[in-house]
Design a protein around this motif. Sequence first.
Motif, mmCIF file in Angstrom:
data_model
loop_
_atom_site.group_PDB
_atom_site.id
_atom_site.type_symbol
_atom_site.label_atom_id
_atom_site.label_comp_id
_atom_site.label_asym_id
_atom_site.label_seq_id
_atom_site.Cartn_x
_atom_site.Cartn_y
_atom_site.Cartn_z
ATOM 1 N N VAL A 201 0.835 -1.210 0.000
ATOM 2 C CA VAL A 201 0.000 0.000 0.000
ATOM 3 C C VAL A 201 0.864 1.252 0.000
ATOM 4 C CG1 VAL A 201 -1.723 1.305 1.314
ATOM 5 C CG2 VAL A 201 -1.954 -1.182 1.060
ATOM 6 N N ALA A 202 2.007 1.210 0.667
ATOM 7 C CA ALA A 202 2.902 2.371 0.686
ATOM 8 C C ALA A 202 3.351 2.753 -0.720
ATOM 9 C CB ALA A 202 4.110 2.091 1.569
ATOM 10 N N GLY A 203 3.323 1.800 -1.636
ATOM 11 C CA GLY A 203 3.678 2.103 -3.011
ATOM 12 C C GLY A 203 2.725 3.061 -3.700
ATOM 13 N N LEU A 204 1.578 3.342 -3.068
ATOM 14 C CA LEU A 204 0.608 4.293 -3.628
ATOM 15 C C LEU A 204 0.895 5.742 -3.227
ATOM 16 C CD1 LEU A 204 -2.687 2.289 -2.896
ATOM 17 C CD2 LEU A 204 -1.626 2.648 -5.140
ATOM 18 N N ALA A 205 1.958 5.949 -2.481
ATOM 19 C CA ALA A 205 2.215 7.285 -1.942
ATOM 20 C C ALA A 205 2.414 8.343 -3.016
ATOM 21 C CB ALA A 205 3.425 7.245 -1.014
ATOM 22 N N ASN A 206 2.814 7.950 -4.212
ATOM 23 C CA ASN A 206 2.986 8.929 -5.288
ATOM 24 C C ASN A 206 1.654 9.330 -5.922
ATOM 25 O OD1 ASN A 206 5.782 9.001 -5.035
ATOM 26 N ND2 ASN A 206 6.077 7.292 -6.462
ATOM 27 N N GLU A 207 0.602 8.535 -5.667
ATOM 28 C CA GLU A 207 -0.715 8.821 -6.240
ATOM 29 C C GLU A 207 -1.674 9.451 -5.242
ATOM 30 O OE1 GLU A 207 -2.438 5.469 -8.487
ATOM 31 O OE2 GLU A 207 -0.553 4.410 -8.054
ATOM 32 N N PHE A 208 -1.555 9.060 -3.980
ATOM 33 C CA PHE A 208 -2.519 9.472 -2.969
ATOM 34 C C PHE A 208 -1.803 9.918 -1.696
ATOM 35 C CE2 PHE A 208 -4.434 5.925 -5.424
ATOM 36 C CZ PHE A 208 -5.429 6.648 -6.081
ATOM 37 N N LYS A 209 -2.579 10.507 -0.800
ATOM 38 C CA LYS A 209 -2.012 10.956 0.467
ATOM 39 C C LYS A 209 -2.201 9.861 1.508
ATOM 40 C CE LYS A 209 -1.632 14.888 3.581
ATOM 41 N NZ LYS A 209 -2.088 16.257 3.894
ATOM 42 N N ARG A 237 14.766 -3.437 9.764
ATOM 43 C CA ARG A 237 14.417 -2.081 9.336
ATOM 44 C C ARG A 237 13.166 -2.123 8.459
ATOM 45 N NH1 ARG A 237 18.502 1.789 9.644
ATOM 46 N NH2 ARG A 237 17.783 2.853 7.765
ATOM 47 N N ARG A 238 12.321 -1.128 8.633
ATOM 48 C CA ARG A 238 11.155 -1.030 7.753
ATOM 49 C C ARG A 238 11.601 -0.559 6.377
ATOM 50 N NH1 ARG A 238 7.873 3.185 11.262
ATOM 51 N NH2 ARG A 238 9.985 4.034 11.205
ATOM 52 N N PRO A 239 10.909 -0.972 5.322
ATOM 53 C CA PRO A 239 11.260 -0.489 3.980
ATOM 54 C C PRO A 239 11.196 1.037 3.925
ATOM 55 C CG PRO A 239 9.714 -2.317 3.852
ATOM 56 C CD PRO A 239 9.809 -1.945 5.300
ATOM 57 N N ALA A 240 11.991 1.608 3.058
ATOM 58 C CA ALA A 240 12.048 3.070 2.941
ATOM 59 C C ALA A 240 10.676 3.656 2.604
ATOM 60 C CB ALA A 240 13.076 3.457 1.874
ATOM 61 N N SER A 241 9.898 2.940 1.808
ATOM 62 C CA SER A 241 8.577 3.451 1.423
ATOM 63 C C SER A 241 7.659 3.587 2.629
ATOM 64 C CB SER A 241 7.937 2.522 0.392
ATOM 65 O OG SER A 241 7.787 1.205 0.911
ATOM 66 N N ILE A 242 7.789 2.697 3.600
ATOM 67 C CA ILE A 242 6.985 2.781 4.818
ATOM 68 C C ILE A 242 7.513 3.882 5.729
ATOM 69 C CG2 ILE A 242 6.348 1.565 6.937
ATOM 70 C CD1 ILE A 242 6.102 -0.976 5.321
#
Length: 363
Positions: A201-209, A237-242
């Motif tokens: 879901v974090a991969g959606l950060a470029n599309e949504f808030k 470590r958590r992924p950078a996107s998270i």
Amino acid sequence: MRIFQNSGLYPAYRARLQHLRRGKDSFSDWMSIFLADRYGTAHYLKPILEGDPEAFFTNGDDEPAQRLWAKENGMPDGQPLESILLAQIEQHRTEVFYNLDPMRYGSGFIRKLPGCVKKSFAWRAAPSPGADFDAYDLVLCNFPGILKSYQEKGWRAAYFSPAHDDVMDAFAARSDRPFDVMFVGSYSRHHSRRAALLEAVAGLANEFKLTFHLENSRMTRLAESPIGVLHPLRQHRRPASIRAIANGPVFGMDLYKALGSAKIVLNGAIDMAGKDRGNMRCFEAMGCGAVMISDAGHYPTGMVDRETMVTYASPAEAVQHIRALLRDEESRSRIAANAHLLMKTAYSKSAQWAAFLDLVEKS
């Protein structure tokens, strides 16, 4: 009926509670402040929240508050917390003792209750290896599989549900919801399914808030400190996107405010109840007017896919549902409205209290 409800505090919440209590110095004030913050309110019975004079509430593991009560009531210094809780029950002349913290106060404690107590109930909605609940009249939760495991141990067990807090209604009425997707919960290496979901879901950060309010495990915090670059800590470590969308945990009224600011609230089980679903976040997200997207499974009555919530079978499907819902305001608004109505009716505090009274009468 003289009802006594005992609960416990999540460690990460204690600092907030200490801050809220500043400037107040009586046990009564401290309990009023705690209840006003709405922490864990889904489990608190109607008389507790309404201030019924025959109802008493405390957190038996809240040492500062319990020792303050002991001091106010003339108990000698240094009494064990168990002794203070027993004294509160005796002074209150409790008839029904309802314990939300039975791992701390198990059968050994129940056998010490004063004679005024006619019924003792426990809430426990998690596997409990090594626990002893045999002395309780009933062990309650809303996961049928866990209830069955209790019954197989010979314990008396019954279905009982969390309930909607009417204070949520003001947050459910919000039309300005700046966050598209929100997650609130814990994160650790033990939650592998949850970690995969959050990363997808974090991969959606470029599309949504998006925003994730995460309570990180000790290993995760250590792994993300300067020493965390060392092997093998790096695997925690958590992924950078998270990390890019992560914020600290929220509790109490801050949790309500957060949920009321999100269009979609993401939920995910952590493999503790098999296919059974219905953790407290379901009631909180739906009660605060968000659309809950959660993993497929067996949900409580009324929690139905595409009617009052949306379910996913995989992280990829969760992402698909999020995109579709954020592009379809009409469907999103309908599901959110249905969910909130379900909470206010089928899962109201009045309904919860009526169910509790019925259990008392039949046990």
